[in-house]
Write a protein that holds these residues in place. Structure first.
Motif, PDB file in Angstrom:
ATOM      1  N   UNK A  84      -2.424  27.443 -34.556  1.00 17.60           N
ATOM      2  CA  UNK A  84      -3.765  27.708 -35.065  1.00 17.60           C
ATOM      3  C   UNK A  84      -4.476  28.715 -34.199  1.00 17.60           C
ATOM      4  N   UNK A  85      -5.810  28.598 -34.135  1.00 22.35           N
ATOM      5  CA  UNK A  85      -6.610  29.580 -33.425  1.00 22.35           C
ATOM      6  C   UNK A  85      -6.885  29.172 -31.989  1.00 22.35           C
ATOM      7  N   UNK A  86      -5.993  28.442 -31.375  1.00 24.22           N
ATOM      8  CA  UNK A  86      -6.160  28.060 -29.980  1.00 24.22           C
ATOM      9  C   UNK A  86      -5.697  29.215 -29.099  1.00 24.22           C
ATOM     10  N   UNK A  87      -6.564  29.739 -28.247  1.00 24.00           N
ATOM     11  CA  UNK A  87      -6.184  30.909 -27.450  1.00 24.00           C
ATOM     12  C   UNK A  87      -5.204  30.557 -26.341  1.00 24.00           C
ATOM     13  N   UNK A  88      -4.324  31.480 -26.081  1.00 24.77           N
ATOM     14  CA  UNK A  88      -3.433  31.378 -24.931  1.00 24.77           C
ATOM     15  C   UNK A  88      -4.097  32.172 -23.828  1.00 24.77           C
ATOM     16  N   UNK A 106     -20.505  34.526 -23.925  1.00 31.50           N
ATOM     17  CA  UNK A 106     -19.257  33.828 -24.242  1.00 31.50           C
ATOM     18  C   UNK A 106     -18.343  33.875 -23.031  1.00 31.50           C
ATOM     19  N   UNK A 107     -17.804  32.722 -22.674  1.00 30.15           N
ATOM     20  CA  UNK A 107     -16.928  32.605 -21.517  1.00 30.15           C
ATOM     21  C   UNK A 107     -15.464  32.657 -21.946  1.00 30.15           C
ATOM     22  N   UNK A 158     -13.256  24.848 -24.946  1.00 33.86           N
ATOM     23  CA  UNK A 158     -13.538  23.416 -24.909  1.00 33.86           C
ATOM     24  C   UNK A 158     -12.365  22.641 -25.504  1.00 33.86           C
ATOM     25  N   UNK A 159     -12.544  21.333 -25.644  1.00 32.48           N
ATOM     26  CA  UNK A 159     -11.459  20.481 -26.136  1.00 32.48           C
ATOM     27  C   UNK A 159     -11.069  20.775 -27.582  1.00 32.48           C
ATOM     28  N   UNK A 166     -12.608  26.029 -28.938  1.00 28.79           N
ATOM     29  CA  UNK A 166     -13.642  27.043 -29.089  1.00 28.79           C
ATOM     30  C   UNK A 166     -14.020  27.597 -27.716  1.00 28.79           C
ATOM     31  N   UNK A 167     -14.343  28.872 -27.681  1.00 29.49           N
ATOM     32  CA  UNK A 167     -14.799  29.464 -26.426  1.00 29.49           C
ATOM     33  C   UNK A 167     -16.128  28.831 -26.018  1.00 29.49           C
ATOM     34  N   UNK A 168     -16.268  28.536 -24.746  1.00 31.44           N
ATOM     35  CA  UNK A 168     -17.515  27.992 -24.232  1.00 31.44           C
ATOM     36  C   UNK A 168     -18.544  29.112 -24.122  1.00 31.44           C
ATOM     37  N   UNK A 169     -19.812  28.718 -24.244  1.00 29.59           N
ATOM     38  CA  UNK A 169     -20.902  29.688 -24.104  1.00 29.59           C
ATOM     39  C   UNK A 169     -21.886  29.176 -23.059  1.00 29.59           C
ATOM     40  N   UNK A 170     -22.633  30.111 -22.491  1.00 33.03           N
ATOM     41  CA  UNK A 170     -23.733  29.757 -21.597  1.00 33.03           C
ATOM     42  C   UNK A 170     -24.777  30.848 -21.678  1.00 33.03           C
TER      43      UNK A 170
END
Length: 172
Positions: free
Chosen positions: A16-20, A84-85, A89-90, A93-97
Motif C-alpha cells: 500500500x502507501x506505506x513509505x519506505x 510535514x515531517x 505514524x502508526x 501517514x506522515x507526521x506534521x507539526x
C-alpha cells in the motif's frame, strides 16, 4: 520565481502507501535566502521562516477564508498550513507539526480572479510574484478555490495553532 528546495524521494511498499524510509526530507521547501532579482525578496517572509524554518510551497494547505475589502481597508487570505515531517505514524501517514494559520494581507487589491470556492479548498502551491501593477498572490489549486490577487502590497502574518486548540475556529 520559485526556488526549488530539497525534496525527498519516497518509495512505497507493495503493501500500500506505506513509505519506505529514504533520505533527507524537507517537503515543499524553498530556499530561505532570496537571490538578487528573486520575487521572494519582494515579500518579507520572516514570520513564516521563524515559524516553519523555511518558506513552504503550501502544498496540501487549505484556504480557510477570504476577507475581501475595498481600499483603503485591507483584504486577508487565510491559509491553514503545517510542516510535514519524514516520520510516519502508526497508520503510515506522515507526521506534521508547526501548524499555523498563515495570513496574507493585501493592501489595495487592483485585480483578482478566483473560482471554485468550496468546503475544502486545497492548494497545490502558493506563490508570490511581482508584476507592473503590484504583487501577485497565486493560488494553484488541487481541489476547490484557485486563482490570483494583484495588490499594491502583500504582507504575511503567522498565527500558530496549538495541538490543544482543536475546538477553536481557524477563521479568526
Amino acid at each position: 520565481m520559485y526556488i526549488p528546495g530539497i525534496l525527498a524521494v519516497w518509495n512505497f511498499s507493495s503493501e500500500g502507501r506505506k513509505p519506505i524510509k529514504s533520505s533527507c526530507v524537507n517537503f515543499g521547501q524553498r530556499n530561505t535566502l532570496a537571490e538578487p532579482g528573486d520575487d521572494n525578496e519582494m515579500l518579507d517572509w520572516t514570520p513564516v521562516i521563524q515559524w516553519f524554518g523555511f518558506i513552504p510551497d503550501f502544498h496540501d494547505a487549505e484556504v480557510i477564508s477570504m476577507d475581501l475589502r475595498r481600499a483603503p481597508e485591507l483584504s486577508t487570505i487565510r491559509v491553514d498550513a503545517w510542516r510535514t515531517l519524514s516520520d510516519v505514524d502508526e497508520r503510515g501517514y506522515f507526521k506534521i507539526d508547526r501548524r499555523a494559520v498563515v495570513c496574507f494581507v493585501l493592501r489595495n487589491v487592483v485585480r483578482q480572479e478566483i473560482s471554485d470556492w468550496n468546503h475544502q479548498n486545497v492548494l497545490n502551491k502558493l506563490t508570490v510574484a511581482t508584476e507592473q501593477d503590484g504583487q501577485v498572490l497565486n493560488l494553484e489549486t488541487i481541489y476547490g478555490v484557485g486563482g490570483y490577487f494583484v495588490a499594491q502590497e502583500i504582507t504575511v502574518e503567522v498565527k500558530p495553532v496549538s495541538a490543544l486548540d482543536t475546538g477553536t475556529s481557524l477563521n479568526g
